[in-house]
Design a protein around this motif. Structure first.
Motif, short mmCIF file in Angstrom:
data_model
loop_
_atom_site.label_atom_id
_atom_site.label_comp_id
_atom_site.label_asym_id
_atom_site.label_seq_id
_atom_site.Cartn_x
_atom_site.Cartn_y
_atom_site.Cartn_z
N ILE A 36 0.86 -1.18 0.00
CA ILE A 36 0.00 0.00 0.00
C ILE A 36 0.90 1.23 0.00
CG2 ILE A 36 -1.69 1.34 1.30
CD1 ILE A 36 -2.71 -1.25 2.49
N ALA A 37 0.69 2.09 -0.96
CA ALA A 37 1.41 3.36 -1.03
C ALA A 37 0.41 4.48 -0.77
CB ALA A 37 2.07 3.53 -2.40
N VAL A 38 0.74 5.34 0.19
CA VAL A 38 -0.19 6.39 0.60
C VAL A 38 0.44 7.75 0.35
CG1 VAL A 38 -1.59 7.30 2.49
CG2 VAL A 38 -1.07 4.85 2.41
N SER A 39 -0.19 8.52 -0.52
CA SER A 39 0.28 9.87 -0.83
C SER A 39 0.06 10.79 0.36
CB SER A 39 -0.47 10.42 -2.05
OG SER A 39 -0.22 11.80 -2.18
N GLN A 40 1.05 11.59 0.65
CA GLN A 40 0.96 12.58 1.71
C GLN A 40 0.78 13.99 1.13
OE1 GLN A 40 1.07 11.34 5.22
NE2 GLN A 40 0.47 9.81 3.72
N ASP A 41 0.37 14.06 -0.13
CA ASP A 41 0.11 15.34 -0.78
C ASP A 41 -1.13 16.00 -0.18
OD1 ASP A 41 1.95 15.79 -3.21
OD2 ASP A 41 1.40 13.67 -3.37
N ILE A 42 -1.11 17.32 -0.10
CA ILE A 42 -2.25 18.03 0.49
C ILE A 42 -3.32 18.39 -0.54
CG2 ILE A 42 -0.94 18.91 2.45
CD1 ILE A 42 -0.75 21.60 1.00
N ALA A 46 -8.20 13.55 -6.66
CA ALA A 46 -8.10 13.38 -8.10
C ALA A 46 -6.69 13.69 -8.61
CB ALA A 46 -9.12 14.26 -8.82
N SER A 47 -5.99 14.59 -7.94
CA SER A 47 -4.64 14.93 -8.38
C SER A 47 -3.67 13.78 -8.11
CB SER A 47 -4.15 16.21 -7.71
OG SER A 47 -3.98 16.04 -6.32
N VAL A 48 -3.93 12.99 -7.09
CA VAL A 48 -3.08 11.82 -6.80
C VAL A 48 -3.26 10.78 -7.91
CG1 VAL A 48 -2.63 9.94 -5.17
CG2 VAL A 48 -3.11 12.24 -4.32
N ARG A 49 -4.50 10.49 -8.25
CA ARG A 49 -4.76 9.52 -9.33
C ARG A 49 -4.16 10.02 -10.64
NH1 ARG A 49 -5.12 4.68 -9.11
NH2 ARG A 49 -3.39 4.95 -10.49
N ALA A 50 -4.33 11.30 -10.94
CA ALA A 50 -3.78 11.87 -12.17
C ALA A 50 -2.25 11.76 -12.18
CB ALA A 50 -4.22 13.32 -12.33
N HIS A 64 -4.66 8.27 -0.32
CA HIS A 64 -4.34 9.68 -0.13
C HIS A 64 -4.62 10.07 1.32
CE1 HIS A 64 -5.48 14.06 -1.23
NE2 HIS A 64 -4.18 13.97 -1.11
N ASP A 65 -3.67 10.73 1.94
CA ASP A 65 -3.80 11.19 3.32
C ASP A 65 -3.43 12.68 3.35
OD1 ASP A 65 -3.87 11.39 6.11
OD2 ASP A 65 -1.90 10.48 6.36
N PRO A 66 -4.34 13.56 2.89
CA PRO A 66 -4.00 14.97 2.74
C PRO A 66 -3.68 15.68 4.05
CG PRO A 66 -6.35 14.67 2.43
CD PRO A 66 -5.73 13.29 2.52
#
Length: 114
Positions: A36-42, A46-50, A64-66
């Motif tokens: 499992i990879a979890v984005s820490q982008d705020i 949809a921007s994570v998937r893109a 995603h974990d904003p």
């Protein structure tokens, strides 16, 4: 279970993602280890998937974990950080920094999961 925390603004994370994606695909096919990879982008989900789509990352989910609650809970100070958990949910090890998840060093580390 291997949990990876990453962000799109993190150059080592972006470098690592294709090898993590390859690991996820091979492990899913073997049924051996969940990845499992979890984005820490705020930004928005949809921007994570893109971002993943634009980098041809097909096997990893767009988790995603904003609010970066997971990185806080795991006391992650540097990204990427990957944490391996055993079947009882206990941390086996954590790897800080990017790694070629298709290489020999990763194979040796992941052997500890068996």
């Amino acid at each position: 279970m291997l949990v990876n925390l990453w962000a799109s603004w993190c150059a080592p994370c972006v470098k690592e993602l294709p090898t993590l994606d390859a690991l996820s695909k091979s492990q899913r096919q073997d049924g051996a280890l969940g990845v499992i990879a979890v984005s820490q982008d705020i930004g928005e989900q949809a921007s994570v998937r893109a971002f993943l789509d634009s980098h041809k990352i097909a096997d990893l989910g767009a988790y995603h974990d904003p609010e970066m609650k997971l990185s806080s809970a795991l006391d992650v100070q540097v990204m990427p950080t990957s944490v391996l958990y055993d079947k009882n949910g206990r941390e086996v090890w954590r790897y800080i920094g990017d790694l070629d998840w298709t290489g020999a060093e990763a194979r040796a580390l992941l052997a500890e999961a068996r």
